[in-house]
Design a protein around this motif. Sequence first.
Motif, PDB file in Angstrom:
ATOM      1  N   CYS A 155       9.779  12.108   2.781  1.00 52.50           N
ATOM      2  CA  CYS A 155       9.203  13.444   2.832  1.00 52.50           C
ATOM      3  C   CYS A 155       9.942  14.304   1.810  1.00 52.50           C
ATOM      4  O   CYS A 155      11.172  14.332   1.807  1.00 52.50           O
ATOM      5  N   ASP A 156       9.181  14.962   0.955  1.00 52.12           N
ATOM      6  CA  ASP A 156       9.787  15.750  -0.102  1.00 52.12           C
ATOM      7  C   ASP A 156       8.964  17.018  -0.295  1.00 52.12           C
ATOM      8  O   ASP A 156       7.785  16.936  -0.643  1.00 52.12           O
ATOM      9  N   HIS A 157       9.574  18.152  -0.068  1.00 54.40           N
ATOM     10  CA  HIS A 157       8.925  19.451  -0.210  1.00 54.40           C
ATOM     11  C   HIS A 157       7.614  19.475   0.575  1.00 54.40           C
ATOM     12  O   HIS A 157       7.639  19.466   1.782  1.00 54.40           O
ATOM     13  N   GLN A 158       6.490  19.466  -0.096  1.00 52.05           N
ATOM     14  CA  GLN A 158       5.189  19.562   0.569  1.00 52.05           C
ATOM     15  C   GLN A 158       4.475  18.214   0.621  1.00 52.05           C
ATOM     16  O   GLN A 158       3.260  18.170   0.784  1.00 52.05           O
ATOM     17  N   TRP A 159       5.207  17.100   0.487  1.00 57.40           N
ATOM     18  CA  TRP A 159       4.579  15.780   0.424  1.00 57.40           C
ATOM     19  C   TRP A 159       5.238  14.807   1.383  1.00 57.40           C
ATOM     20  O   TRP A 159       6.431  14.888   1.639  1.00 57.40           O
ATOM     21  N   THR A 160       4.431  13.885   1.881  1.00 55.88           N
ATOM     22  CA  THR A 160       4.956  12.733   2.609  1.00 55.88           C
ATOM     23  C   THR A 160       4.346  11.487   1.973  1.00 55.88           C
ATOM     24  O   THR A 160       3.176  11.494   1.579  1.00 55.88           O
ATOM     25  N   THR A 161       5.158  10.460   1.844  1.00 51.22           N
ATOM     26  CA  THR A 161       4.707   9.199   1.256  1.00 51.22           C
ATOM     27  C   THR A 161       5.017   8.076   2.223  1.00 51.22           C
ATOM     28  O   THR A 161       6.120   7.993   2.767  1.00 51.22           O
ATOM     29  N   TRP A 162       4.025   7.225   2.457  1.00 48.60           N
ATOM     30  CA  TRP A 162       4.160   6.058   3.330  1.00 48.60           C
ATOM     31  C   TRP A 162       3.905   4.813   2.506  1.00 48.60           C
ATOM     32  O   TRP A 162       2.878   4.717   1.819  1.00 48.60           O
ATOM     33  N   THR A 163       4.820   3.876   2.560  1.00 52.47           N
ATOM     34  CA  THR A 163       4.696   2.622   1.824  1.00 52.47           C
ATOM     35  C   THR A 163       4.699   1.464   2.806  1.00 52.47           C
ATOM     36  O   THR A 163       5.614   1.347   3.620  1.00 52.47           O
ATOM     37  N   TYR A 164       3.666   0.641   2.743  1.00 56.34           N
ATOM     38  CA  TYR A 164       3.568  -0.568   3.564  1.00 56.34           C
ATOM     39  C   TYR A 164       3.843  -1.774   2.661  1.00 56.34           C
ATOM     40  O   TYR A 164       3.230  -1.897   1.600  1.00 56.34           O
ATOM     41  N   LEU A 177       0.863  -1.184   0.000  1.00 55.65           N
ATOM     42  CA  LEU A 177       0.000   0.000   0.000  1.00 55.65           C
ATOM     43  C   LEU A 177       0.893   1.225   0.000  1.00 55.65           C
ATOM     44  O   LEU A 177       1.864   1.282   0.764  1.00 55.65           O
ATOM     45  N   ILE A 178       0.535   2.196  -0.818  1.00 60.93           N
ATOM     46  CA  ILE A 178       1.301   3.442  -0.875  1.00 60.93           C
ATOM     47  C   ILE A 178       0.313   4.594  -0.749  1.00 60.93           C
ATOM     48  O   ILE A 178      -0.689   4.641  -1.473  1.00 60.93           O
ATOM     49  N   ALA A 179       0.604   5.506   0.170  1.00 60.51           N
ATOM     50  CA  ALA A 179      -0.227   6.701   0.334  1.00 60.51           C
ATOM     51  C   ALA A 179       0.678   7.924   0.359  1.00 60.51           C
ATOM     52  O   ALA A 179       1.668   7.958   1.087  1.00 60.51           O
ATOM     53  N   SER A 180       0.339   8.903  -0.463  1.00 60.33           N
ATOM     54  CA  SER A 180       1.044  10.181  -0.462  1.00 60.33           C
ATOM     55  C   SER A 180       0.059  11.252  -0.033  1.00 60.33           C
ATOM     56  O   SER A 180      -1.116  11.225  -0.416  1.00 60.33           O
ATOM     57  N   MET A 181       0.554  12.186   0.749  1.00 62.17           N
ATOM     58  CA  MET A 181      -0.316  13.216   1.309  1.00 62.17           C
ATOM     59  C   MET A 181       0.416  14.555   1.283  1.00 62.17           C
ATOM     60  O   MET A 181       1.587  14.634   1.658  1.00 62.17           O
ATOM     61  N   GLU A 182      -0.272  15.587   0.837  1.00 62.61           N
ATOM     62  CA  GLU A 182       0.306  16.921   0.871  1.00 62.61           C
ATOM     63  C   GLU A 182       0.344  17.398   2.326  1.00 62.61           C
ATOM     64  O   GLU A 182      -0.618  17.201   3.080  1.00 62.61           O
TER      65      GLU A 182
END
Length: 147
Positions: free
Chosen positions: A105-114, A7-12
């Motif tokens: 975490c990159d600029h205005q984004w965070t991404t979580w990968t399970y 599962l991958i979720a990216s969030m501003e």
Amino acid sequence: MGTKGKLIASMEVKCGGHSLFDIFHTNNHHVPNISPTNIHHFEIHEGEIIKAGSIISWKYNEGGQEMYMKYLVEAVDPENKSITWKLIEGDLLELYNYFNVATSCDHQWTTWTYEYEKKTEDTPEPLIHLGFILNLIKDIEGHLLKN
């Protein structure tokens, strides 16, 4: 052998990915104060700050139930603002043979990968846990924007 999943979720994040990374990297112990409805307890069992080889545990609220997890920090890359964790104990391991998390975490984004492997075909995808993480990130973001 169970079904493997990812599962991958990216969030501003308006607070900036670097600020979020700093919380999870060097100020993780503040998370129970920032998000007391989500995190009830935080403890470092080995290591002093979040670095490769550190062992950390959290008691947290997931879907209205108190849950527990203990994980090994496998890698921290401050330059790329990423952390990789491997679950070594806890409630999620009752459902999954393994459960690994990678954050960036990159600029205005965070991404979580399970990445995980279900113990049985009937085991649900870890969407409730992902929801818990996204709510936690929102609480941290709100805290950072206030300061």
